[in-house]
Design a protein around this motif. Sequence first.
Motif, PDB file in Angstrom:
ATOM      1  N   THR A 137      62.097  10.201  47.360  1.00  0.00           N
ATOM      2  CA  THR A 137      63.178   9.316  47.757  1.00  0.00           C
ATOM      3  C   THR A 137      63.191   8.047  46.908  1.00  0.00           C
ATOM      4  OG1 THR A 137      63.141  10.110  50.042  1.00  0.00           O
ATOM      5  CG2 THR A 137      64.155   7.969  49.675  1.00  0.00           C
ATOM      6  N   LEU A 138      61.998   7.561  46.554  1.00  0.00           N
ATOM      7  CA  LEU A 138      61.880   6.325  45.769  1.00  0.00           C
ATOM      8  C   LEU A 138      61.872   6.582  44.262  1.00  0.00           C
ATOM      9  CD1 LEU A 138      59.161   4.446  47.884  1.00  0.00           C
ATOM     10  CD2 LEU A 138      61.634   4.055  47.873  1.00  0.00           C
ATOM     11  N   GLY A 139      61.924   7.840  43.876  1.00  0.00           N
ATOM     12  CA  GLY A 139      61.892   8.169  42.455  1.00  0.00           C
ATOM     13  C   GLY A 139      60.529   8.013  41.823  1.00  0.00           C
ATOM     14  N   ALA A 140      59.478   8.088  42.637  1.00  0.00           N
ATOM     15  CA  ALA A 140      58.100   7.934  42.152  1.00  0.00           C
ATOM     16  C   ALA A 140      57.495   9.292  41.823  1.00  0.00           C
ATOM     17  CB  ALA A 140      57.256   7.231  43.206  1.00  0.00           C
ATOM     18  N   SER A 141      56.582   9.327  40.868  1.00  0.00           N
ATOM     19  CA  SER A 141      55.875  10.567  40.533  1.00  0.00           C
ATOM     20  C   SER A 141      54.656  10.712  41.430  1.00  0.00           C
ATOM     21  CB  SER A 141      55.461  10.578  39.063  1.00  0.00           C
ATOM     22  OG  SER A 141      54.586   9.500  38.778  1.00  0.00           O
ATOM     23  N   ILE A 142      54.263  11.947  41.676  1.00  0.00           N
ATOM     24  CA  ILE A 142      53.170  12.202  42.622  1.00  0.00           C
ATOM     25  C   ILE A 142      52.281  13.322  42.098  1.00  0.00           C
ATOM     26  CG2 ILE A 142      54.579  13.829  43.975  1.00  0.00           C
ATOM     27  CD1 ILE A 142      53.156  12.724  46.487  1.00  0.00           C
ATOM     28  N   SER A 143      50.980  13.194  42.331  1.00  0.00           N
ATOM     29  CA  SER A 143      50.032  14.264  42.008  1.00  0.00           C
ATOM     30  C   SER A 143      49.131  14.486  43.213  1.00  0.00           C
ATOM     31  CB  SER A 143      49.192  13.910  40.777  1.00  0.00           C
ATOM     32  OG  SER A 143      48.431  12.733  41.013  1.00  0.00           O
ATOM     33  N   THR A 144      48.705  15.715  43.399  1.00  0.00           N
ATOM     34  CA  THR A 144      47.877  16.036  44.566  1.00  0.00           C
ATOM     35  C   THR A 144      46.699  16.920  44.162  1.00  0.00           C
ATOM     36  OG1 THR A 144      49.097  18.060  45.146  1.00  0.00           O
ATOM     37  CG2 THR A 144      49.905  15.989  46.071  1.00  0.00           C
ATOM     38  N   SER A 145      45.635  16.832  44.940  1.00  0.00           N
ATOM     39  CA  SER A 145      44.497  17.739  44.818  1.00  0.00           C
ATOM     40  C   SER A 145      44.120  18.201  46.223  1.00  0.00           C
ATOM     41  CB  SER A 145      43.310  17.049  44.140  1.00  0.00           C
ATOM     42  OG  SER A 145      42.894  15.917  44.881  1.00  0.00           O
ATOM     43  N   GLN A 146      43.415  19.306  46.294  1.00  0.00           N
ATOM     44  CA  GLN A 146      43.111  19.902  47.600  1.00  0.00           C
ATOM     45  C   GLN A 146      41.613  19.971  47.867  1.00  0.00           C
ATOM     46  OE1 GLN A 146      44.923  23.745  48.124  1.00  0.00           O
ATOM     47  NE2 GLN A 146      47.017  22.962  48.005  1.00  0.00           N
ATOM     48  N   THR A 147      41.271  19.841  49.137  1.00  0.00           N
ATOM     49  CA  THR A 147      39.898  20.037  49.615  1.00  0.00           C
ATOM     50  C   THR A 147      39.982  20.879  50.869  1.00  0.00           C
ATOM     51  OG1 THR A 147      39.216  17.864  48.791  1.00  0.00           O
ATOM     52  CG2 THR A 147      37.784  18.908  50.423  1.00  0.00           C
ATOM     53  N   ILE A 148      39.111  21.850  50.998  1.00  0.00           N
ATOM     54  CA  ILE A 148      39.127  22.690  52.189  1.00  0.00           C
ATOM     55  C   ILE A 148      38.167  22.150  53.244  1.00  0.00           C
ATOM     56  CG2 ILE A 148      37.308  24.275  51.405  1.00  0.00           C
ATOM     57  CD1 ILE A 148      39.038  26.563  52.660  1.00  0.00           C
ATOM     58  N   GLY A 149      38.532  22.288  54.497  1.00  0.00           N
ATOM     59  CA  GLY A 149      37.670  21.947  55.616  1.00  0.00           C
ATOM     60  C   GLY A 149      37.591  23.135  56.560  1.00  0.00           C
ATOM     61  N   TYR A 150      36.675  23.081  57.515  1.00  0.00           N
ATOM     62  CA  TYR A 150      36.452  24.222  58.398  1.00  0.00           C
ATOM     63  C   TYR A 150      36.325  23.780  59.848  1.00  0.00           C
ATOM     64  CZ  TYR A 150      35.436  26.717  54.060  1.00  0.00           C
ATOM     65  OH  TYR A 150      35.531  27.268  52.814  1.00  0.00           O
ATOM     66  N   THR A 151      36.784  24.651  60.748  1.00  0.00           N
ATOM     67  CA  THR A 151      36.681  24.381  62.184  1.00  0.00           C
ATOM     68  C   THR A 151      36.194  25.637  62.910  1.00  0.00           C
ATOM     69  OG1 THR A 151      38.959  25.051  62.683  1.00  0.00           O
ATOM     70  CG2 THR A 151      38.600  22.734  62.073  1.00  0.00           C
ATOM     71  N   LYS A 152      35.784  25.435  64.166  1.00  0.00           N
ATOM     72  CA  LYS A 152      35.329  26.544  65.004  1.00  0.00           C
ATOM     73  C   LYS A 152      35.851  26.341  66.417  1.00  0.00           C
ATOM     74  CE  LYS A 152      32.327  29.961  66.235  1.00  0.00           C
ATOM     75  NZ  LYS A 152      32.331  31.322  65.652  1.00  0.00           N
ATOM     76  N   SER A 153      36.540  27.335  66.944  1.00  0.00           N
ATOM     77  CA  SER A 153      36.979  27.277  68.337  1.00  0.00           C
ATOM     78  C   SER A 153      35.758  27.374  69.247  1.00  0.00           C
ATOM     79  CB  SER A 153      37.931  28.432  68.637  1.00  0.00           C
ATOM     80  OG  SER A 153      38.184  28.513  70.025  1.00  0.00           O
ATOM     81  N   LEU A 154      35.723  26.532  70.276  1.00  0.00           N
ATOM     82  CA  LEU A 154      34.585  26.531  71.206  1.00  0.00           C
ATOM     83  C   LEU A 154      34.877  27.313  72.476  1.00  0.00           C
ATOM     84  CD1 LEU A 154      33.379  22.815  70.877  1.00  0.00           C
ATOM     85  CD2 LEU A 154      32.531  24.842  69.689  1.00  0.00           C
ATOM     86  N   GLU A 155      35.984  28.009  72.503  1.00  0.00           N
ATOM     87  CA  GLU A 155      36.359  28.783  73.685  1.00  0.00           C
ATOM     88  C   GLU A 155      35.305  29.854  73.973  1.00  0.00           C
ATOM     89  OE1 GLU A 155      38.869  28.690  76.747  1.00  0.00           O
ATOM     90  OE2 GLU A 155      39.420  27.679  74.874  1.00  0.00           O
TER      91      GLU A 155
END
Length: 353
Positions: A137-155
């Motif tokens: 919307t502002l006409g700005a450039s953007i870069s991204t990187s990813q990191t994985i995380g993990y979860t566990k259902s306690l049910e």
Amino acid sequence: MHIHLKKIRYKEVDELASMAEIYNTHSPFLSLEYFSVLAEVPEQHGEFICIGEHAVIYLGHSSAVKRLPFFQQSFVNQTGLRCYDQLWVEYNGWLGSPASDDSIAETVLKYAFDKGDVRLSVSMTTDADLWTRAAKTLGASISTSQTIGYTKSLEGLETFENTIATLSQNTRAKIRKSIRLLGSVQEDVSLSVASSSEQILEYFNGLKRNHIEKWQNTVEGSGFQNSFFDSNLLRLLTHYPNFMKILKVQCGDNTLGYAMYMLKNESAYFYCSGINASLSEGKVKPGYILHCKAMAYFAEKGFKLYDFMGGDAQYKRSLSDNSVIFHSIEVISPNLNGKLFSLIKKVKDLLSF
């Protein structure tokens, strides 16, 4: 849509939270308790900002280029300075739940760029699309990187055995063999949560000692060698006992280690641990036992989710049943300073190739 923005002090964050209940976010990092850490950062490195009536964010500031101090940058809920940012943030965003999320992100970016910042960084967010739309919307450039995380259902994991039973055959075998090698049986595995100030300090020092032993000779080092990290974690444990807990897990007479958790919205967020290094050699997996016992404990207390948070590791993959993708985002200002900064950055990258 124009949204009013103003600088505030931390005590006003408390007042706003009390009036508007803006603290009711899903992230433990976007909480009044965790924002108290940012309040300990010297004022020259950042500011609290109220956006509209229902959102608060912390913007840290530092130089974007060494020896060129006029290139300034902003960080959402961080400072860009390692001594303060070792107390990291995940599920990043703002404290509050406004209806107009895109407008909030756009307002934050516009504020940073209008005051001359060349870059705004948002680390470890699950709302990448929101910031991407605002940047476009502002006409700005953007870069991204990813990191994985993990979860566990306690049910259904209210016992140690129930927890182990949900794991793969190979992981179950490793845990049971570890207990045998320690000369114990499953019933010998015990967990205790620090309750008194004396016990909190005892467990904290144990975790700290083990953590430093493991990490002190690495590139990253141990956060506990940083006085800001060390003192603020201890303060969170003692000042906000319903928000942060520290526990110890033993197997017979052996202390396997200690772990620290943030608690919010029926979820236990694993923050850090100090595992007994003398037991970690060979086939013994003290960390696996600790996490399984902790999962059973939190499940028995009514928690629904165990969050290992960001970072890829074999033990997280082995003990979890779901994953989360975090995005770290850099938005470059569309203003002249931002374009000049991008050009200098490209030249530096070419010269270092």
